[in-house]
Write a protein that holds these residues in place. Structure first.
Motif, short mmCIF file in Angstrom:
data_model
loop_
_atom_site.label_atom_id
_atom_site.label_comp_id
_atom_site.label_asym_id
_atom_site.label_seq_id
_atom_site.Cartn_x
_atom_site.Cartn_y
_atom_site.Cartn_z
N ALA A 74 0.83 -1.21 0.00
CA ALA A 74 0.00 0.00 0.00
C ALA A 74 0.86 1.26 0.00
O ALA A 74 0.57 2.22 -0.72
CB ALA A 74 -0.93 0.00 1.20
N LEU A 75 1.92 1.26 0.80
CA LEU A 75 2.82 2.42 0.81
C LEU A 75 3.54 2.58 -0.53
O LEU A 75 3.74 3.71 -1.01
CB LEU A 75 3.84 2.28 1.94
CG LEU A 75 3.30 2.51 3.34
CD1 LEU A 75 4.37 2.21 4.37
CD2 LEU A 75 2.81 3.93 3.49
N PHE A 76 3.92 1.48 -1.15
CA PHE A 76 4.57 1.53 -2.46
C PHE A 76 3.66 2.17 -3.49
O PHE A 76 4.05 3.08 -4.22
CB PHE A 76 4.98 0.12 -2.88
CG PHE A 76 5.47 0.05 -4.29
CD1 PHE A 76 6.73 0.51 -4.63
CD2 PHE A 76 4.67 -0.48 -5.29
CE1 PHE A 76 7.18 0.45 -5.93
CE2 PHE A 76 5.10 -0.55 -6.59
CZ PHE A 76 6.37 -0.08 -6.92
N TRP A 77 2.42 1.70 -3.58
CA TRP A 77 1.49 2.23 -4.57
C TRP A 77 1.08 3.66 -4.23
O TRP A 77 0.79 4.46 -5.14
CB TRP A 77 0.28 1.32 -4.72
CG TRP A 77 0.64 0.08 -5.47
CD1 TRP A 77 0.71 -1.19 -4.97
CD2 TRP A 77 1.05 -0.01 -6.84
NE1 TRP A 77 1.12 -2.06 -5.95
CE2 TRP A 77 1.34 -1.36 -7.11
CE3 TRP A 77 1.21 0.91 -7.86
CZ2 TRP A 77 1.76 -1.80 -8.35
CZ3 TRP A 77 1.63 0.48 -9.10
CH2 TRP A 77 1.89 -0.87 -9.34
N THR A 78 1.05 4.02 -2.97
CA THR A 78 0.78 5.41 -2.60
C THR A 78 1.91 6.31 -3.08
O THR A 78 1.66 7.40 -3.60
CB THR A 78 0.61 5.53 -1.08
OG1 THR A 78 -0.46 4.67 -0.67
CG2 THR A 78 0.32 6.95 -0.66
N ALA A 79 3.15 5.86 -2.93
CA ALA A 79 4.29 6.64 -3.41
C ALA A 79 4.26 6.78 -4.93
O ALA A 79 4.55 7.86 -5.47
CB ALA A 79 5.60 6.00 -2.97
N ILE A 80 3.87 5.72 -5.63
CA ILE A 80 3.75 5.78 -7.08
C ILE A 80 2.67 6.78 -7.48
O ILE A 80 2.86 7.59 -8.40
CB ILE A 80 3.44 4.38 -7.66
CG1 ILE A 80 4.60 3.44 -7.42
CG2 ILE A 80 3.09 4.45 -9.14
CD1 ILE A 80 5.86 3.77 -8.16
#
Length: 96
Positions: A7-13
């Motif tokens: 979730a944090l990865f896709w939020t950063a993207i």
């Protein structure tokens, strides 16, 4: 834990995509004021000046690198605490 990291990865993207959209919008808006023609044409990208966008991204990465170097220079390590043999024996004796 894995789903939180994903979730944090896709939020950063997604935040990166929004920032990229903002940069394109600002570049499109202000380049028309400077020379009368937009650097990013709507109908034909080959006639536009798309390399200016990549130079803008390169400049922001250079600023990011300089900021990282400043933070790395100012970073101080925490001192490592070592236990002496007497302190280890007292620690072991207090648990019993």
């Amino acid at each position: 834990m894995r789903s939180s990291a994903t979730a944090l990865f896709w939020t950063a993207i997604s935040v990166g995509n929004y920032v990229c959209t903002l940069l394109v919008s600002l570049g499109h808006k202000y380049s028309a004021k400077l020379d009368g023609s937009n650097w990013l044409l709507d109908n034909n990208l080959n006639k536009g000046k798309l390399e200016l966008f990549y130079w803008l991204i390169t400049g922001s990465q250079v600023v990011n690198l300089l900021y990282y170097i400043c933070c790395a220079k100012l970073y101080t390590y925490k001192p490592i605490q070592t236990l002496t043999k007497d302190a280890e024996s007292e620690k072991g004796a207090s648990k019993v």
